[in-house]
Design a protein around this motif. Sequence first.
Motif, PDB file in Angstrom:
ATOM      1  N   GLN A 203       3.490   6.203  -5.534  1.00 56.49           N
ATOM      2  CA  GLN A 203       3.483   6.377  -6.989  1.00 56.49           C
ATOM      3  C   GLN A 203       2.342   7.278  -7.458  1.00 56.49           C
ATOM      4  O   GLN A 203       2.161   7.490  -8.652  1.00 56.49           O
ATOM      5  CB  GLN A 203       3.382   5.015  -7.666  1.00 56.49           C
ATOM      6  N   GLY A 204       1.554   7.799  -6.518  1.00 56.23           N
ATOM      7  CA  GLY A 204       0.490   8.738  -6.869  1.00 56.23           C
ATOM      8  C   GLY A 204      -0.882   8.129  -7.014  1.00 56.23           C
ATOM      9  O   GLY A 204      -1.837   8.833  -7.375  1.00 56.23           O
ATOM     10  N   TYR A 205      -1.024   6.835  -6.750  1.00 57.83           N
ATOM     11  CA  TYR A 205      -2.330   6.188  -6.838  1.00 57.83           C
ATOM     12  C   TYR A 205      -3.065   6.324  -5.508  1.00 57.83           C
ATOM     13  O   TYR A 205      -2.511   6.801  -4.517  1.00 57.83           O
ATOM     14  CB  TYR A 205      -2.168   4.713  -7.201  1.00 57.83           C
ATOM     15  N   ASP A 206      -4.337   5.881  -5.481  1.00 55.19           N
ATOM     16  CA  ASP A 206      -5.100   5.967  -4.240  1.00 55.19           C
ATOM     17  C   ASP A 206      -5.479   4.569  -3.747  1.00 55.19           C
ATOM     18  O   ASP A 206      -5.156   3.556  -4.366  1.00 55.19           O
ATOM     19  CB  ASP A 206      -6.348   6.842  -4.408  1.00 55.19           C
ATOM     20  N   TYR A 207      -6.201   4.542  -2.630  1.00 56.67           N
ATOM     21  CA  TYR A 207      -6.528   3.275  -1.982  1.00 56.67           C
ATOM     22  C   TYR A 207      -7.449   2.400  -2.832  1.00 56.67           C
ATOM     23  O   TYR A 207      -7.393   1.173  -2.741  1.00 56.67           O
ATOM     24  CB  TYR A 207      -7.203   3.536  -0.632  1.00 56.67           C
TER      25      TYR A 207
ATOM     26  N   ILE B 169       0.833  -1.205   0.000  1.00 55.32           N
ATOM     27  CA  ILE B 169       0.000   0.000   0.000  1.00 55.32           C
ATOM     28  C   ILE B 169       0.868   1.256   0.000  1.00 55.32           C
ATOM     29  O   ILE B 169       0.617   2.210  -0.751  1.00 55.32           O
ATOM     30  CB  ILE B 169      -0.944  -0.009   1.228  1.00 55.32           C
ATOM     31  N   SER B 170       1.900   1.259   0.821  1.00 54.04           N
ATOM     32  CA  SER B 170       2.778   2.429   0.916  1.00 54.04           C
ATOM     33  C   SER B 170       3.474   2.711  -0.409  1.00 54.04           C
ATOM     34  O   SER B 170       3.518   3.862  -0.876  1.00 54.04           O
ATOM     35  CB  SER B 170       3.808   2.198   2.027  1.00 54.04           C
TER      36      SER B 170
END
Length: 348
Positions: free
Chosen positions: A261-265, A255-256
């Motif tokens: 890299q600029g993505y979300d959950y 997740i970290s």
Amino acid sequence: MHMVLSRVLKWKNSPSTQEQYQILYRFEQLFQHGYSLNDALDVLTWEKQYTAVVTTIKQALQRGETFVESLEQVNFNPNVVSFLKIAIQHGNLSKGLHHCCQMLKQRKEFLTKLNKLSRYPLFLFLFFLLILYFMKTSIFPSFSQLIGSSNTISAFQNAEIAINMIYYGTISTLLLVIFLFLISITMKQQISIELKIQLIKRIPIYSKYKQMQTTYLFVTHLSSLLTSGLTIKDSLEVIRSEQKADLMNYYSTMISDHLAQGYDYSTILPQCHLLQEQLTQIMSKDRNQNQLQKELNIYAEHLILSIESYLKKWINFLQPFLLSILALFIVFVYLALMLPMFDYMNYM
């Protein structure tokens, strides 16, 4: 083989889930009343059943080891040790002890119920094996010598073949289970986390339980760290910094790195197959840190209740299922014995 024996001996020397729960619960109560660690240990030595464990903990502390390391010395549950380590690092010992007590209490109640429900079927199963052995070694050989009719002998031979199939099939299944258990102990630390996840996903019933348990551990870790004032990013870094290569470390790293890299959950959490989808909904909402921490706390309480309900459902299913299987076997054995006798009586 040495590794298997060492693991078995370690498990044998570990305090039971009941003892771990009682010790941590007493720690929680004593700390809330202002006792120091040493004073709490002195109080616990008053109870004889905990003397050996508490003495080992005190000796580890005297050697300069931390409280968490001393719990490792007496083989406490790894999830408990990991959770307390993070809780202590960020000043949340009281909350960490509370969550650990919840986990151990749930496990303790599950094992108690499972023991009660499986005791009677296990007794019947052993009695059933004894009957099979007696029929195989005494009854059928005696009948075979007594009867002279070839037709009846054939009927008894068929019945004897059926009894042998059940008997040796049961013994083979037990040996296979023991073998797989020993293999799992040997290979547990050698296979990768990715392979473990794939194997867990393919195990019916256990996969859903493991998913709820993993989600609960992840949520309580995050909630505890957020309470101490850390951000989500910092909380994930704390969890991933743990040296132990477990699911928490693996998923927090995934997740970290994904967030960096600029993505979300919403794009990474669905790839974490042992985390429930409700977590994606919670983490994807626009919430400040306090709101998120409260929602994670509520979700953790929901998860612990869901786990209890799920385990209770399958435990309640287990006993009648096992009894039904045993009943079918007993009826089959009864018919295998009686039908050839009826053939013999008709022949006479």
